[in-house]
Motif scaffolding. Structure first.
Motif, PDB file in Angstrom:
ATOM      1  N   THR A  75       1.620 -42.432   7.069  1.00 50.16           N
ATOM      2  CA  THR A  75       1.889 -41.737   8.343  1.00 50.16           C
ATOM      3  C   THR A  75       2.540 -40.389   8.089  1.00 50.16           C
ATOM      4  O   THR A  75       2.198 -39.382   8.734  1.00 50.16           O
ATOM      5  N   LEU A  76       3.477 -40.354   7.165  1.00 52.45           N
ATOM      6  CA  LEU A  76       4.128 -39.088   6.801  1.00 52.45           C
ATOM      7  C   LEU A  76       3.115 -38.095   6.263  1.00 52.45           C
ATOM      8  O   LEU A  76       3.155 -36.902   6.604  1.00 52.45           O
ATOM      9  N   GLN A  77       2.189 -38.559   5.449  1.00 54.07           N
ATOM     10  CA  GLN A  77       1.171 -37.671   4.895  1.00 54.07           C
ATOM     11  C   GLN A  77       0.319 -37.061   6.010  1.00 54.07           C
ATOM     12  O   GLN A  77       0.002 -35.853   5.984  1.00 54.07           O
ATOM     13  N   ASP A  78      -0.047 -37.861   6.996  1.00 50.25           N
ATOM     14  CA  ASP A  78      -0.811 -37.334   8.134  1.00 50.25           C
ATOM     15  C   ASP A  78      -0.016 -36.287   8.901  1.00 50.25           C
ATOM     16  O   ASP A  78      -0.559 -35.253   9.319  1.00 50.25           O
ATOM     17  N   ILE A  79       1.269 -36.534   9.090  1.00 51.59           N
ATOM     18  CA  ILE A  79       2.094 -35.592   9.841  1.00 51.59           C
ATOM     19  C   ILE A  79       2.231 -34.275   9.089  1.00 51.59           C
ATOM     20  O   ILE A  79       2.133 -33.188   9.676  1.00 51.59           O
ATOM     21  N   VAL A  80       2.429 -34.345   7.784  1.00 47.22           N
ATOM     22  CA  VAL A  80       2.648 -33.125   6.993  1.00 47.22           C
ATOM     23  C   VAL A  80       1.399 -32.262   6.965  1.00 47.22           C
ATOM     24  O   VAL A  80       1.468 -31.038   7.137  1.00 47.22           O
ATOM     25  N   PHE A  81       0.241 -32.873   6.751  1.00 50.78           N
ATOM     26  CA  PHE A  81      -0.974 -32.091   6.534  1.00 50.78           C
ATOM     27  C   PHE A  81      -1.823 -31.893   7.784  1.00 50.78           C
ATOM     28  O   PHE A  81      -2.661 -30.998   7.805  1.00 50.78           O
ATOM     29  N   VAL A  82      -1.622 -32.722   8.804  1.00 55.55           N
ATOM     30  CA  VAL A  82      -2.468 -32.615   9.998  1.00 55.55           C
ATOM     31  C   VAL A  82      -1.656 -32.203  11.217  1.00 55.55           C
ATOM     32  O   VAL A  82      -1.905 -31.144  11.823  1.00 55.55           O
ATOM     33  N   VAL A  83      -0.649 -33.002  11.565  1.00 58.15           N
ATOM     34  CA  VAL A  83       0.091 -32.759  12.810  1.00 58.15           C
ATOM     35  C   VAL A  83       0.928 -31.491  12.711  1.00 58.15           C
ATOM     36  O   VAL A  83       0.905 -30.640  13.610  1.00 58.15           O
ATOM     37  N   ALA A  84       1.670 -31.345  11.619  1.00 58.24           N
ATOM     38  CA  ALA A  84       2.567 -30.191  11.492  1.00 58.24           C
ATOM     39  C   ALA A  84       1.803 -28.876  11.400  1.00 58.24           C
ATOM     40  O   ALA A  84       2.308 -27.828  11.801  1.00 58.24           O
ATOM     41  N   SER A  85       0.586 -28.928  10.888  1.00 53.37           N
ATOM     42  CA  SER A  85      -0.198 -27.689  10.763  1.00 53.37           C
ATOM     43  C   SER A  85      -0.597 -27.122  12.113  1.00 53.37           C
ATOM     44  O   SER A  85      -1.009 -25.960  12.206  1.00 53.37           O
ATOM     45  N   GLN A  86      -0.471 -27.910  13.167  1.00 48.01           N
ATOM     46  CA  GLN A  86      -0.819 -27.435  14.507  1.00 48.01           C
ATOM     47  C   GLN A  86       0.354 -26.757  15.209  1.00 48.01           C
ATOM     48  O   GLN A  86       0.187 -26.234  16.305  1.00 48.01           O
ATOM     49  N   GLY A  87       1.534 -26.779  14.596  1.00 51.41           N
ATOM     50  CA  GLY A  87       2.710 -26.170  15.203  1.00 51.41           C
ATOM     51  C   GLY A  87       3.057 -24.841  14.568  1.00 51.41           C
ATOM     52  O   GLY A  87       2.179 -24.064  14.149  1.00 51.41           O
ATOM     53  N   ASN A  88       4.355 -24.592  14.473  1.00 50.38           N
ATOM     54  CA  ASN A  88       4.845 -23.334  13.915  1.00 50.38           C
ATOM     55  C   ASN A  88       4.450 -23.215  12.440  1.00 50.38           C
ATOM     56  O   ASN A  88       4.724 -24.104  11.632  1.00 50.38           O
ATOM     57  N   LYS A  89       3.813 -22.120  12.072  1.00 48.68           N
ATOM     58  CA  LYS A  89       3.301 -21.955  10.712  1.00 48.68           C
ATOM     59  C   LYS A  89       4.427 -21.873   9.686  1.00 48.68           C
ATOM     60  O   LYS A  89       4.307 -22.389   8.571  1.00 48.68           O
ATOM     61  N   GLU A  90       5.513 -21.219  10.054  1.00 48.89           N
ATOM     62  CA  GLU A  90       6.619 -21.061   9.107  1.00 48.89           C
ATOM     63  C   GLU A  90       7.235 -22.410   8.752  1.00 48.89           C
ATOM     64  O   GLU A  90       7.453 -22.720   7.571  1.00 48.89           O
ATOM     65  N   TYR A  91       7.522 -23.211   9.752  1.00 54.00           N
ATOM     66  CA  TYR A  91       8.138 -24.513   9.490  1.00 54.00           C
ATOM     67  C   TYR A  91       7.138 -25.486   8.867  1.00 54.00           C
ATOM     68  O   TYR A  91       7.527 -26.356   8.087  1.00 54.00           O
ATOM     69  N   CYS A  92       5.844 -25.319   9.180  1.00 53.34           N
ATOM     70  CA  CYS A  92       4.821 -26.124   8.530  1.00 53.34           C
ATOM     71  C   CYS A  92       4.788 -25.827   7.031  1.00 53.34           C
ATOM     72  O   CYS A  92       4.712 -26.739   6.195  1.00 53.34           O
ATOM     73  N   ARG A  93       4.880 -24.555   6.684  1.00 52.61           N
ATOM     74  CA  ARG A  93       4.899 -24.174   5.274  1.00 52.61           C
ATOM     75  C   ARG A  93       6.153 -24.702   4.579  1.00 52.61           C
ATOM     76  O   ARG A  93       6.097 -25.182   3.437  1.00 52.61           O
ATOM     77  N   GLN A  94       7.283 -24.644   5.264  1.00 50.47           N
ATOM     78  CA  GLN A  94       8.529 -25.162   4.685  1.00 50.47           C
ATOM     79  C   GLN A  94       8.456 -26.674   4.458  1.00 50.47           C
ATOM     80  O   GLN A  94       8.896 -27.178   3.412  1.00 50.47           O
ATOM     81  N   LEU A  95       7.863 -27.398   5.420  1.00 51.17           N
ATOM     82  CA  LEU A  95       7.734 -28.846   5.273  1.00 51.17           C
ATOM     83  C   LEU A  95       6.800 -29.193   4.123  1.00 51.17           C
ATOM     84  O   LEU A  95       7.071 -30.135   3.359  1.00 51.17           O
ATOM     85  N   GLN A  96       5.717 -28.452   3.962  1.00 47.10           N
ATOM     86  CA  GLN A  96       4.798 -28.715   2.866  1.00 47.10           C
ATOM     87  C   GLN A  96       5.428 -28.392   1.511  1.00 47.10           C
ATOM     88  O   GLN A  96       5.094 -29.012   0.499  1.00 47.10           O
ATOM     89  N   GLN A  97       6.353 -27.435   1.488  1.00 45.69           N
ATOM     90  CA  GLN A  97       7.080 -27.157   0.247  1.00 45.69           C
ATOM     91  C   GLN A  97       8.028 -28.294  -0.110  1.00 45.69           C
ATOM     92  O   GLN A  97       8.271 -28.561  -1.297  1.00 45.69           O
ATOM     93  N   GLU A  98       8.567 -28.956   0.896  1.00 36.16           N
ATOM     94  CA  GLU A  98       9.461 -30.088   0.640  1.00 36.16           C
ATOM     95  C   GLU A  98       8.698 -31.388   0.395  1.00 36.16           C
ATOM     96  O   GLU A  98       9.294 -32.364  -0.087  1.00 36.16           O
ATOM     97  N   TYR A  99       7.406 -31.401   0.703  1.00 33.12           N
ATOM     98  CA  TYR A  99       6.637 -32.643   0.600  1.00 33.12           C
ATOM     99  C   TYR A  99       6.629 -33.240  -0.811  1.00 33.12           C
ATOM    100  O   TYR A  99       6.740 -34.473  -0.946  1.00 33.12           O
ATOM    101  N   PRO A 100       6.478 -32.457  -1.904  1.00 32.73           N
ATOM    102  CA  PRO A 100       6.508 -33.092  -3.237  1.00 32.73           C
ATOM    103  C   PRO A 100       7.785 -33.874  -3.502  1.00 32.73           C
ATOM    104  O   PRO A 100       7.732 -34.956  -4.112  1.00 32.73           O
ATOM    105  N   ARG A 101       8.926 -33.370  -3.051  1.00 34.40           N
ATOM    106  CA  ARG A 101      10.174 -34.116  -3.248  1.00 34.40           C
ATOM    107  C   ARG A 101      10.190 -35.386  -2.394  1.00 34.40           C
ATOM    108  O   ARG A 101      10.655 -36.446  -2.839  1.00 34.40           O
TER     109      ARG A 101
END
Length: 559
Positions: free
Chosen positions: A309-335
């Motif tokens: 579910t987290l993977q779907d949110i990071v790559f699908v749901v979050a990409s539909q919102g604010n681009k800056e925070y989406c990029r920040q979340l994807q940077q934190e995703y490996p951790r």
């Protein structure tokens, strides 16, 4: 008499019949003070002062007169204002939380309040909490902002150690069940009193103490927390204040903090007022605990369904919102992934990710899923067994995985093992049997390339022992040729080089020692070897001759 209806009288607007006007005014009704004696009036209205009422009556009569009587009333009013005491000065409001603690809060007062509450209500610990929170709310009022930094420690850090100790003592005196009630009460009252524009610093302080002492009590009732979040999600400032107080538990328990983030905060990421807070919380949570991709994690902090579910949110749901925070979340995703999977050693992870891969269409998400499955194959041999069972039914997904392994072979060379080789060979045999199918083409090419890489890996490599011996023999041949060309070692080029290097004497000493040892070994051999040979021939000779004869007889029979 007429046969028609006639109107006898008209009703006024209120519906009552009208009264004929005869030019006379109605008499006013008598008042109670005109009829009853003064004692009866005082008995009926004990709060009314008859003297003040009479004065007011005279003043009203004077105001109704036309002869300038209003001036006297104004003079009397001025005298009353002059004789009235001045209003007390307004108390000074502290500028910030630290100044409020210094001005208004005392350790002795806090202890006396707690002791008085416990003495007065010994069987009602919830009243202890409410009285303490109300007292702190009143004493900590200040002009500063109540929007404190995540994991910054305020407002609790502004209190002295003794003040904090008193609050800790109150909470430690109650059981775990009451602490759960305390936590729920604190979070609910933060929202309730903020909605009334009241101070909630006392509730925040107590929730911080609860998070430090018993962080798990803050998440004891997840359903109630979700209801509380939903009830205030249309008022972002209040909802964020509640989430901050709840998220304070993650400061002391990483796994609990991730659970709060997943269950309570992450569903709000699509709402623009909460996106920044949700991303900032997980970033500061990981930074606070020093988590990176090389950290050693003993157990995963979430189960496989929550991770997917987290993977779907990071790559699908979050990409539909604010681009800056989406990029920040994807940077934190490996951790986050490193925390969630803890070394890819769960053998159930591979089939779960492969089953989900079929429905994925985002390129980044697909690459992440392929990388996860590749890491599972490296770290857990049981994943290869799952792959063997799923290969036929999920041929297209297996083809994508094989192609990914082939394309990233330089990073995935550790995947090589006897079981992996046998698995790829078995896949290739099956691919050849179904080569007419379109899905098998990608698998066939990828398996062929991987098998070629494995074959080259077996034949390549540097033969250290062989080349070391060749190098040693080459050096010996060069030295021998040099000595023979110059007749003696002293005149050779090797000797000149050693003299320039300052190692000639040392090499000569080693040479002399080696020559001396060789001479001693040679002399020992000339002396002892013949004796050993004669003894061995005398004892073992008959047996050797008999063995030769038996061998000849056997060979003749066989032939």
């Amino acid at each position: 008499m007429s046969d028609k209806w006639e109107t006898v009288g008209k009703n006024n607007k209120s519906g009552s019949p009208s009264v004929k006007k005869n030019g006379k005014k109605p008499k006013p009704m008598p008042k109670l003070e005109d009829i009853l004696p003064q004692g009866s009036l005082m008995a009926m209205y004990p709060d009314v002062d008859p003297e003040s009422a009479a004065k007011e009556k005279e003043a009203n009569k004077d105001n109704n007169n036309k002869g300038g009587g209003g001036g006297k009333v104004e003079v009397v009013a001025k005298k009353k204002k002059e004789s009235a005491p001045p209003p007390p000065p307004k108390p000074k409001v502290p500028k910030n939380i630290t100044e409020a603690v210094k001005m208004n809060l005392r350790v002795d007062d806090l202890r006396q309040l707690i002791e008085a509450c416990q003495t007065k209500f010994p069987d009602s610990p919830l009243l202890w909490l409410r009285d303490l929170a109300s007292y702190l709310n009143l004493k900590l009022v200040n002009e500063g902002s109540s929007d404190f930094e995540l994991f910054g420690g305020e407002p609790l850090s502004a209190l002295s150690p003794n003040m904090k100790k008193s609050i800790v003592g109150l909470i430690q005196n109650v059981g775990d069940n009451m602490c759960e009630v305390y936590a729920e009460t604190c979070l609910a009252n933060i929202g309730h009193e903020m909605a009334k524009n009241l101070s909630v610093l006392g509730w925040i302080v107590i929730s911080q103490v609860l998070a430090e002492l018993k962080p798990q009590v803050l998440m004891s009732n997840v359903n109630r927390l979700i209801e509380l979040r939903n009830s205030y999600q249309n008022r972002p400032s209040i909802c964020i204040a509640i989430l901050k107080a709840l998220g304070e538990a993650g400061k002391y328990d990483l796994k609990l903090g991730m659970k709060i983030w997943l269950d309570i905060m992450l569903p709000l990421i699509t709402m623009k007022h909460f996106t920044k807070f949700v991303v900032d919380y997980v970033t500061k949570l990981l930074d606070h605990h020093g988590i990176d991709e090389r950290s050693k994690i003993e157990k995963p902090v979430m189960d496989i369904p929550n991770f997917l579910t987290l993977q779907d949110i990071v790559f699908v749901v979050a990409s539909q919102g604010n681009k800056e925070y989406c990029r920040q979340l994807q940077q934190e995703y490996p951790r986050i992934r490193h925390l969630a999977l803890a070394g890819f050693d769960n053998h159930e992870l591979f089939p779960s990710v492969m089953a989900k891969f079929k429905a994925q269409n985002m390129p980044n998400q697909m690459c992440d899923s392929l990388d996860i499955m590749s890491r599972c194959l490296i770290n857990n041999p049981a994943s290869l067994v799952h792959w063997q069972k799923l290969y036929i039914s999920q041929l297209a997904e297996s083809g994508s995985l094989l192609q990914y392994i082939n394309s990233n072979w330089s990073q995935l060379q550790n995947i090589d093992s006897p079981l992996f080789r046998d698995t790829i060979q078995a896949f290739q045999d099956y691919n050849l049997s179904i080569s007419h199918k379109e899905e098998a083409a990608l698998c066939l090419d990828a398996c062929s390339d991987i098998l070629d890489r494995l074959a080259r890996k077996n034949t390549t490599g540097f033969y250290w022992k062989t080349w070391s011996l060749v190098l040693l023999l080459g050096i010996g041949a060069v030295v021998t040729c040099d000595v023979q060309a110059n007749q003696t070692f002293h005149k050779s080029h090797i000797a000149a080089f050693l003299r320039d290097a300052g190692q000639y004497d040392r090499v000569c000493a080693i040479r002399d020692q080696v020559v001396s040892t060789c001479d001693q070994v040679q002399a020992w051999g000339h002396k002892n070897l013949p004796v050993y040979y004669e003894t061995t021939a005398r004892i073992a000779g008959p047996y050797a001759a008999k063995a030769i004869e038996v061998t000849k007889d056997v060979s003749e029979v066989v032939l």
